[in-house]
Design a protein around this motif. Structure first.
Motif, mmCIF file in Angstrom:
data_model
loop_
_atom_site.group_PDB
_atom_site.id
_atom_site.type_symbol
_atom_site.label_atom_id
_atom_site.label_comp_id
_atom_site.label_asym_id
_atom_site.label_seq_id
_atom_site.Cartn_x
_atom_site.Cartn_y
_atom_site.Cartn_z
ATOM 1 N N SER A 34 -7.215 3.776 4.255
ATOM 2 C CA SER A 34 -6.801 2.417 4.612
ATOM 3 C C SER A 34 -7.876 1.652 5.403
ATOM 4 N N VAL B 168 -9.119 -1.325 3.612
ATOM 5 C CA VAL B 168 -8.265 -2.516 3.417
ATOM 6 C C VAL B 168 -8.890 -3.694 4.169
ATOM 7 N N GLY C 269 0.795 -1.251 0.000
ATOM 8 C CA GLY C 269 0.000 0.000 0.000
ATOM 9 C C GLY C 269 0.805 1.268 0.000
ATOM 10 N N ASN D 32 3.529 -1.754 9.018
ATOM 11 C CA ASN D 32 2.439 -2.651 8.601
ATOM 12 C C ASN D 32 2.293 -3.864 9.526
ATOM 13 N N GLY E 206 -4.827 6.479 7.723
ATOM 14 C CA GLY E 206 -3.908 5.849 6.776
ATOM 15 C C GLY E 206 -4.414 5.920 5.340
ATOM 16 N N ARG E 207 -3.488 5.803 4.408
ATOM 17 C CA ARG E 207 -3.828 5.840 2.976
ATOM 18 C C ARG E 207 -3.215 4.621 2.299
ATOM 19 N N PHE E 208 -4.014 3.878 1.540
ATOM 20 C CA PHE E 208 -3.543 2.676 0.857
ATOM 21 C C PHE E 208 -3.439 2.974 -0.631
ATOM 22 N N ASP F 116 -6.140 -4.598 -2.176
ATOM 23 C CA ASP F 116 -6.670 -4.121 -0.878
ATOM 24 C C ASP F 116 -7.336 -5.240 -0.089
ATOM 25 N N PRO G 63 0.651 1.863 5.958
ATOM 26 C CA PRO G 63 0.019 2.130 4.661
ATOM 27 C C PRO G 63 -0.757 0.922 4.132
ATOM 28 N N GLY G 64 -0.431 -0.275 4.615
ATOM 29 C CA GLY G 64 -1.037 -1.464 4.014
ATOM 30 C C GLY G 64 -2.037 -2.157 4.912
ATOM 31 N N THR G 65 -2.365 -1.576 6.090
ATOM 32 C CA THR G 65 -3.381 -2.183 6.955
ATOM 33 C C THR G 65 -4.407 -1.120 7.324
ATOM 34 N N SER G 66 -5.441 -1.554 8.017
ATOM 35 C CA SER G 66 -6.463 -0.575 8.395
ATOM 36 C C SER G 66 -6.265 -0.093 9.824
#
Ligand code: MAN
Length: 524
Positions: free
Chosen positions: A95, A98, A27, A58, A79-81, A110, A71-74
């Motif tokens: 995010s 996600v 992400g 992450n 956050g921004r993915f 996602d 960036p890759g989890t919620s």
């Protein structure tokens, strides 16, 4: 484009580099990739407020207040993915989306840990998008050809208008000078004409005055004569009893002249001396005398315009006998003194029509010559005045047109002076670019102005504003926005009213097919 590819290659290299490093950095935005390179196994939050272990990236736990470590989890609310969406367009999603069970990225990136069965359809989407873009680019290209022609026309028109304006400015000066000369000639001729006519006017007035004096004298003589005739006891007073003996004053035709009837003719007095009789009684008595002697012809009831309903009501049971006629005539007499009685005016006009034109005075030769000269001078002045005003009108039209902004290359200029229509179920909408927007009910009815040309909205020549239209019931005046898009011809595509009395036109025109936009798009 080349720049894009370079970033992308760098990003793929970077991904393989960080793949060997745990954890997998999902992400992340390629533009921020360098910030995610491990530095002594540490990561600094983007806001610089915290340094965490590289392995905390992450890890589904939010360490950085700005959300940059997840960036890759919620895990982080802010956050921004980043979906790479290879083959299509990358997008950035919050995010929180996600692994929420909904496929947001076309590359399915996602939803790597949810039950959503996302498939990667970026290639299909990408090729459909490219077809669309290609078609759009082709449209833009052919439209741009037309736009360039329009721009050429617009520029040519502007140049012609500038030349015409300087010609007109000179012509205006000359016309003004000529007009002033002709005015002076006219003025001089009219002074001579008026002086000559004044002689006739004065003679005419003198004649009228004498006629009126004679009439008034005759009227007074008649009044005095009548006074002497009716004053049967010759005491110098006109008394009720003296009028009661004269049956012509029997207004209600009952065979007797009652006291009240006689008193009416004495202007509600018991008696009047000669002077009172002449001024107060005579105007009431005279019509009855004239009627009695057959000098008055009472108007016929049928087809007679000035006997209206009111008059009809005033006729009593006695019918249309002479007494009623006398009353009518008496009323007419009163009408003649009213200033604003329309019926009277109409009747007076009608009578005038029937009467022969009063003879025109015969002017002597010199006066006729002066009238002729003055007429000539007036005509010549009128011609120069008309010419001057025509030049002025054309000049102000050109000035108005030159003041308008017809686009960076004058490409919208050919639309000035044209009008386009669009019909929906209820209305016909009209747009005359750079002039006005109007609405007219389809079933007829008056046009409503939605706005007058105001300005471009923004600096990209995509939206026009027409303002100060007809007032909206209990609200502000109407206004319209016209959004322009590229098309091979100029026409209105739709009209809506998103808010009451605020109208939105969508219009296509080659003038909006600027390839500058395409170039900008290509570079992204
Ligand atoms: C007319 C039209 C409509 C508008 C109403 C507002 O009917 O101009 O478009 O909404 O007036 O009263």
């Amino acid at each position: 484009m080349i720049a894009n590819i370079a970033v992308f290659i760098f990003f793929l290299g970077f991904l393989s580099e960080i793949k060997s490093d745990k954890p997998i950095l999902r992400g992340i935005n390629p533009q921020k990739a360098q910030l995610y390179i491990s530095k002594n196994d540490k990561f600094t939050c983007f806001d610089g407020k915290k340094v965490i272990k590289y392995s905390q990236l992450n890890d589904d736990f939010c360490d950085c207040a700005d959300g940059s470590d997840e960036p890759g989890t919620s895990a982080c609310v802010n956050g921004r993915f980043y979906c790479i969406n290879a083959g299509f367009k990358p997008i950035i999603i919050p995010s929180s989306r996600v692994n929420d069970g909904v496929c947001d990225c076309c590359d399915a990136s996602d939803e790597y840990f949810s039950n959503a069965k996302c498939i990667n359809n970026c290639i299909e989407l990408g090729s459909a998008d490219r077809i669309r873009e290609k078609q759009q680019a082709e449209l833009l290209k052919s439209g741009n050809q037309v736009r360039l022609e329009m721009a050429q026309k617009g520029k040519k028109k502007k140049e012609e208008q500038k030349i015409r304006m300087s010609e007109l400015e000179k012509a205006r000066e000359q016309a003004e000078q000529l007009k002033e000369e002709k005015y002076k000639i006219k003025d001089d001729a009219e002074i001579l004409e008026n002086a000559a006519l004044d002689v006739y006017k004065q003679a005419d007035e003198e004649e009228k005055k004498q006629k009126m004096e004679l009439e008034s004298e005759a009227n007074r003589n008649e009044a005095e004569e009548t006074f002497r005739k009716f004053d049967s006891n010759a005491n110098g007073k006109m008394e009720i009893i003296e009028l009661q003996t004269r049956i012509m004053f029997d207004k209600d035709r009952n065979g007797v002249v009652e006291v009240e009837e006689a008193r009416y003719f004495l202007d509600e007095n018991d008696e009047l001396d000669l002077e009172g009789f002449v001024t107060l009684a005579w105007p009431r008595i005279k019509p009855f005398l004239m009627l009695d002697s057959g000098l008055f012809k009472a108007p016929k009831k049928e087809g007679d315009e000035h006997i209206d309903d009111e008059d009809d009501e005033s006729i009593d049971a006695a019918g249309d006998e002479p007494i009623e006629e006398a009353e009518l005539l008496n009323e007419d007499e009163e009408h003649h003194h009213g200033d604003d009685d329309a019926d009277y005016d109409e009747e007076a006009e009608g009578q005038q029509e029937d009467q022969p034109e009063p003879p025109q005075p015969q002017y002597d030769e010199e006066t006729q010559r002066l009238i002729h000269l003055a007429n000539e001078a007036r005509n010549q002045y009128d011609v120069t005045d008309r010419e001057f005003r025509e030049i002025d009108r054309e000049l102000s039209d050109i000035r108005n047109a030159l003041e308008k902004d017809f686009g960076p290359e004058e490409e919208f200029a050919p639309l000035n002076g044209e009008c386009f229509s669009f019909e929906d179920r209820e209305y016909v909408y009209k747009l005359c670019p750079f002039d006005k927007a109007v609405q007219q009910p389809r079933n007829g009815g008056a046009e409503t102005r939605l706005g007058t040309w105001d300005s471009w909205k923004g600096s990209d020549y995509r939206q026009m504003l027409y303002a100060n239209g007809a007032g909206c019931w209990n609200g502000p005046s109407r206004s319209a926005i016209v959004e322009l898009e590229c098309g091979l011809d100029t026409r209105i595509l739709s009209v809506s009213e998103p808010n009451r009395c605020e109208y939105f036109y969508k219009m296509q025109t080659p003038a909006a097919c600027s390839t500058t936009r395409l170039e900008i798009h290509d570079e992204l």
